[in-house]
Design a protein around this motif. Structure first.
Motif, PDB file in Angstrom:
ATOM      1  N   PRO A  47      22.022   2.996 -24.368  1.00  0.00           N
ATOM      2  CA  PRO A  47      21.949   2.813 -22.914  1.00  0.00           C
ATOM      3  C   PRO A  47      21.689   4.147 -22.241  1.00  0.00           C
ATOM      4  CG  PRO A  47      24.225   2.763 -23.660  1.00  0.00           C
ATOM      5  CD  PRO A  47      23.378   2.948 -24.876  1.00  0.00           C
ATOM      6  N   ALA A  50      25.209   7.974 -23.350  1.00  0.00           N
ATOM      7  CA  ALA A  50      26.188   7.616 -24.360  1.00  0.00           C
ATOM      8  C   ALA A  50      27.540   8.254 -24.078  1.00  0.00           C
ATOM      9  CB  ALA A  50      25.682   8.020 -25.742  1.00  0.00           C
ATOM     10  N   CYS A  52      31.055   8.739 -22.783  1.00  0.00           N
ATOM     11  CA  CYS A  52      32.063   7.813 -22.262  1.00  0.00           C
ATOM     12  C   CYS A  52      32.269   8.050 -20.765  1.00  0.00           C
ATOM     13  CB  CYS A  52      33.408   8.003 -22.956  1.00  0.00           C
ATOM     14  SG  CYS A  52      33.335   8.293 -24.728  1.00  0.00           S
ATOM     15  N   CYS A  55      30.375   6.157 -17.894  1.00  0.00           N
ATOM     16  CA  CYS A  55      30.778   4.804 -17.490  1.00  0.00           C
ATOM     17  C   CYS A  55      32.273   4.720 -17.175  1.00  0.00           C
ATOM     18  CB  CYS A  55      30.435   3.805 -18.586  1.00  0.00           C
ATOM     19  SG  CYS A  55      28.669   3.722 -18.903  1.00  0.00           S
ATOM     20  N   ALA A  69      31.707  -4.093 -14.618  1.00  0.00           N
ATOM     21  CA  ALA A  69      33.132  -3.762 -14.659  1.00  0.00           C
ATOM     22  C   ALA A  69      33.417  -2.958 -15.916  1.00  0.00           C
ATOM     23  CB  ALA A  69      33.967  -5.029 -14.629  1.00  0.00           C
ATOM     24  N   VAL A  70      33.707  -1.700 -15.738  1.00  0.00           N
ATOM     25  CA  VAL A  70      34.036  -0.832 -16.866  1.00  0.00           C
ATOM     26  C   VAL A  70      35.543  -0.619 -16.839  1.00  0.00           C
ATOM     27  CG1 VAL A  70      33.594   1.361 -17.992  1.00  0.00           C
ATOM     28  CG2 VAL A  70      31.812   0.318 -16.596  1.00  0.00           C
ATOM     29  N   PRO A  71      36.253  -1.049 -17.878  1.00  0.00           N
ATOM     30  CA  PRO A  71      37.713  -1.005 -17.825  1.00  0.00           C
ATOM     31  C   PRO A  71      38.262   0.414 -17.979  1.00  0.00           C
ATOM     32  CG  PRO A  71      36.987  -1.778 -19.968  1.00  0.00           C
ATOM     33  CD  PRO A  71      35.754  -1.647 -19.125  1.00  0.00           C
ATOM     34  N   LEU A  78      45.201   2.254 -22.544  1.00  0.00           N
ATOM     35  CA  LEU A  78      44.518   1.737 -23.728  1.00  0.00           C
ATOM     36  C   LEU A  78      45.489   1.458 -24.876  1.00  0.00           C
ATOM     37  CD1 LEU A  78      41.596   1.142 -24.650  1.00  0.00           C
ATOM     38  CD2 LEU A  78      41.657   3.344 -25.821  1.00  0.00           C
ATOM     39  N   TRP A  96      38.283  -9.912 -17.109  1.00  0.00           N
ATOM     40  CA  TRP A  96      38.439  -9.572 -18.491  1.00  0.00           C
ATOM     41  C   TRP A  96      39.849  -9.774 -18.917  1.00  0.00           C
ATOM     42  CZ3 TRP A  96      39.809  -4.910 -16.347  1.00  0.00           C
ATOM     43  CH2 TRP A  96      40.047  -3.809 -17.138  1.00  0.00           C
ATOM     44  N   ARG A  97      40.043  -9.878 -20.212  1.00  0.00           N
ATOM     45  CA  ARG A  97      41.218 -10.562 -20.717  1.00  0.00           C
ATOM     46  C   ARG A  97      42.448  -9.671 -20.826  1.00  0.00           C
ATOM     47  NH1 ARG A  97      38.444  -7.704 -23.388  1.00  0.00           N
ATOM     48  NH2 ARG A  97      39.260  -6.698 -25.205  1.00  0.00           N
ATOM     49  N   ARG A  99      45.020  -8.290 -23.352  1.00  0.00           N
ATOM     50  CA  ARG A  99      44.769  -7.957 -24.759  1.00  0.00           C
ATOM     51  C   ARG A  99      45.923  -7.150 -25.350  1.00  0.00           C
ATOM     52  NH1 ARG A  99      44.841  -2.924 -24.168  1.00  0.00           N
ATOM     53  NH2 ARG A  99      43.598  -1.770 -22.652  1.00  0.00           N
ATOM     54  N   TYR A 102      45.629  -1.062 -28.200  1.00  0.00           N
ATOM     55  CA  TYR A 102      44.769  -0.427 -29.205  1.00  0.00           C
ATOM     56  C   TYR A 102      45.591   0.586 -29.990  1.00  0.00           C
ATOM     57  CZ  TYR A 102      40.317  -2.165 -27.297  1.00  0.00           C
ATOM     58  OH  TYR A 102      39.276  -2.943 -26.912  1.00  0.00           O
ATOM     59  N   ALA A 125      26.767  -3.891 -23.005  1.00  0.00           N
ATOM     60  CA  ALA A 125      26.981  -2.871 -21.977  1.00  0.00           C
ATOM     61  C   ALA A 125      27.905  -1.777 -22.496  1.00  0.00           C
ATOM     62  CB  ALA A 125      27.574  -3.503 -20.725  1.00  0.00           C
ATOM     63  N   LEU A 139      38.607  12.119 -30.371  1.00  0.00           N
ATOM     64  CA  LEU A 139      38.421  11.290 -29.180  1.00  0.00           C
ATOM     65  C   LEU A 139      39.737  10.592 -28.806  1.00  0.00           C
ATOM     66  CD1 LEU A 139      36.041  10.655 -27.371  1.00  0.00           C
ATOM     67  CD2 LEU A 139      35.375   8.831 -28.929  1.00  0.00           C
TER      68      LEU A 139
END
Ligand code: HEC
Length: 507
Positions: A47, A50, A52, A55, A69-71, A78, A96-97, A99, A102, A125, A139
């Motif tokens: 895209p 790249a 992070c 976005c 919508a970028v969370p 996270l 969006w859900r 979850r 992570y 996206a 990261l």
């Protein structure tokens, strides 16, 4: 040289043996990956960017504008389950859900394959990356630090802010700025106490979250001294002695870049100083300016003179760094500015309104064109009336509203000044100061998660145009990574004492 190479090789050997086989995650490298300063390879068609940060934004708080919508992915969110309670803070999160949390392994799986911990395949996206384990470790180490902890200058009850003045700022206007800010803060702190009481009574609403964030403002005046080359050290010393969360308003002359550099170095929001230098083209992520500054106005004026073949103009203004700066811009367009030259074809004035009108009254200036650059001084109807009749022809270049529209705009400020017993404070200075303070206040109130300076600036990217407009500068608004709030100036063409205004956008 050979010796040095040998020493380096030896060092590498020592390091290789002393390091544990599992390398420690490098947070700074993680930040560089996140911000795109170290490239990452994407899988398939990549895209637009790249990085992070492009976005998910420098704060990691995501972005909900522009249909995508970028969370938020800052560690604090996270690496925790996203439940209904948390999700309600994000306007687009219904899309969006909920979850599970992570961890590093599931983050790696998502970044490489697009599949989330609960087995959902994210749309394209969200790019897929070719990451090695070191990239992933760095990261996620960086993500863990984002929006974590409390930024300097802030605690549960107070937010410390400073206002900076430079030695070449006009002393009267500097004091007017300080008086305005002190009264604003006293008034605000009075209200905060009231709102803190209300918060106890209110139920568990979004409103309550906002009231909980009211803090007492502690205001400091950082008066820079001496040469601009020494300002960085003075600012660093202040910040290390007792740090502030943000710089607000302020007053300066021909130089402001050292202050902007300080803000970038310490990651402090620096909001809307009134400095002749302005913000230039790109003052950096952390600095918000009203205007690009005197260089932009000087360039617009110089091109008018040049177009009429006027190559030599007499300069009215205090000799010093500001005059030198403007002289440089004119010289760049082939127009020489000289002091007190009776032979000059035109006049370029940097004088404030009263001094400019007085100078026009002294002596006979023939029918020479006068280009007036009032900089951070606003021109109401009274100021125009005092000088226009004595200007046969020429231009006025100003970033601010003028005449009746300005007077109307300043009405709110004049009422406020009267209420505070500050009638002697020039309304244009007070208005810009109140603007800066209001922007900081609004920003602080709308931070729902964490107070990271990055998030505050990103909120202003969406909300600046909704903040009460006090200042004489028109059309305050910024987009992502734009930091000049008003992107142009008015060029008024003066003929026979009348002026015809045209808005000119910055190139
Ligand atoms: C081109 C824009 C873009 C870039 C670049 C990008 N992302 Fe995303 N990311 C998205 C979008 C959009 C989503 C949400 C997709 C959806 O669920 O609709 C997302 C979702 C995610 C999620 C899932 C969050 C959740 O709550 O499940 C994570 C984690 C994530 N991105 C991390 C990253 C990381 C780390 C990088 C850089 C290595 C990155 N993203 C780069 C656009 C981007």
């Amino acid at each position: 040289m050979r010796l040095r190479g040998a020493v380096l090789a030896l060092w590498a050997l020592v390091l290789a043996h002393s390091l544990p086989s599992a390398r420690a995650a490098d947070t700074e490298r993680g930040r560089a990956l996140y911000e795109g300063r170290v490239a990452m390879n994407t899988v398939g068609a990549s895209p637009m960017s790249a990085a992070c940060a492009a976005c998910h934004r420098p704060s990691g708080m995501g972005n909900f504008e522009g249909g995508l919508a970028v969370p938020p992915i800052a560690g604090a969110m996270l690496f925790k389950p996203l439940d209904r309670d948390t999700a309600r803070f994000f306007p687009a999160s219904a899309r969006w859900r909920v979850r599970p949390a992570y961890d590093e392994a599931s983050l790696g799986h998502l970044l490489r394959s697009g599949v989330s911990p609960d087995g959902v395949t994210l749309p394209a996206a969200m790019p897929r990356y070719r990451l090695d384990d070191a990239d992933l470790a760095d990261l996620s180490a960086y993500l863990r630090t984002m929006s974590q902890g409390t930024p300097p200058g802030l605690d549960a009850d107070t937010v410390r802010v400073a206002t900076v003045t430079t030695p070449d700022a006009d002393p009267q206007r500097r004091d007017a700025m300080l008086a305005t800010l002190q009264h604003f803060v006293a008034q605000k702190n009075g209200q905060s106490r009231h709102e803190a009481k209300r918060s106890v009574q209110s139920s568990r609403t979004r409103e309550m979250v906002m009231y909980r964030k009211f803090r007492v403002w502690q205001l400091e005046h950082w008066a820079l001294q001496g040469e601009p080359s020494t300002w960085a050290a003075q600012l660093d010393a202040r910040q290390s002695r007792q740090p502030v969360y943000a710089l607000v308003a302020g007053m300066g002359g021909a130089q402001w870049a050292p202050v902007d550099a300080f803000c970038a170095r310490h990651r402090l929001p620096c909001l809307l100083p009134l400095a002749e230098a302005g913000g230039g083209r790109a003052p950096g992520f952390y600095s918000l300016h009203f205007h690009a500054g005197i260089d932009a106005d000087a360039a617009m004026a110089a091109s008018r003179l040049k177009a009429q073949g006027l190559r030599r103009a007499s300069l009215w203004g205090t000799p010093g760094p500001l005059a030198d700066r403007v002289r440089g811009v004119f010289a760049g367009q082939g127009v020489a500015l000289v002091d007190g030259d009776q032979e000059a074809q035109a006049i370029v004035s940097l004088l404030p309104p009263a001094a400019h009108a007085a100078r026009l009254r002294e002596g006979d200036h023939g029918d020479r064109a006068v280009a007036w650059l009032p900089g951070t001084h606003a021109l109401g109807q009274a100021e125009l009336d005092a000088s226009l009749p004595r200007t046969p022809r020429g231009w006025i270049v100003t970033p601010m509203r003028t005449g009746e529209p300005l007077d109307r705009q300043l009405l709110r400020t004049r009422l406020w000044l009267r209420g505070q017993g500050l009638e002697s404070v020039p309304a244009d200075v007070a208005a810009s100061t109140l603007q800066a303070a209001t922007v900081l206040g609004e920003g602080l109130v709308h931070l729902d998660f964490g107070f990271t300076p990055e998030y505050l600036l990103e909120l202003l990217e969406h909300g600046l145009e909704n903040v009460i407009p006090w200042s004489p500068y028109p059309r305050l608004a910024i987009g992502p990574d734009q930091r000049i709030a008003s992107k142009g100036s008015w060029v008024g063409e003066v003929r026979e004492g009348r002026v015809d205004w045209q808005w000119q956008a910055l190139p």
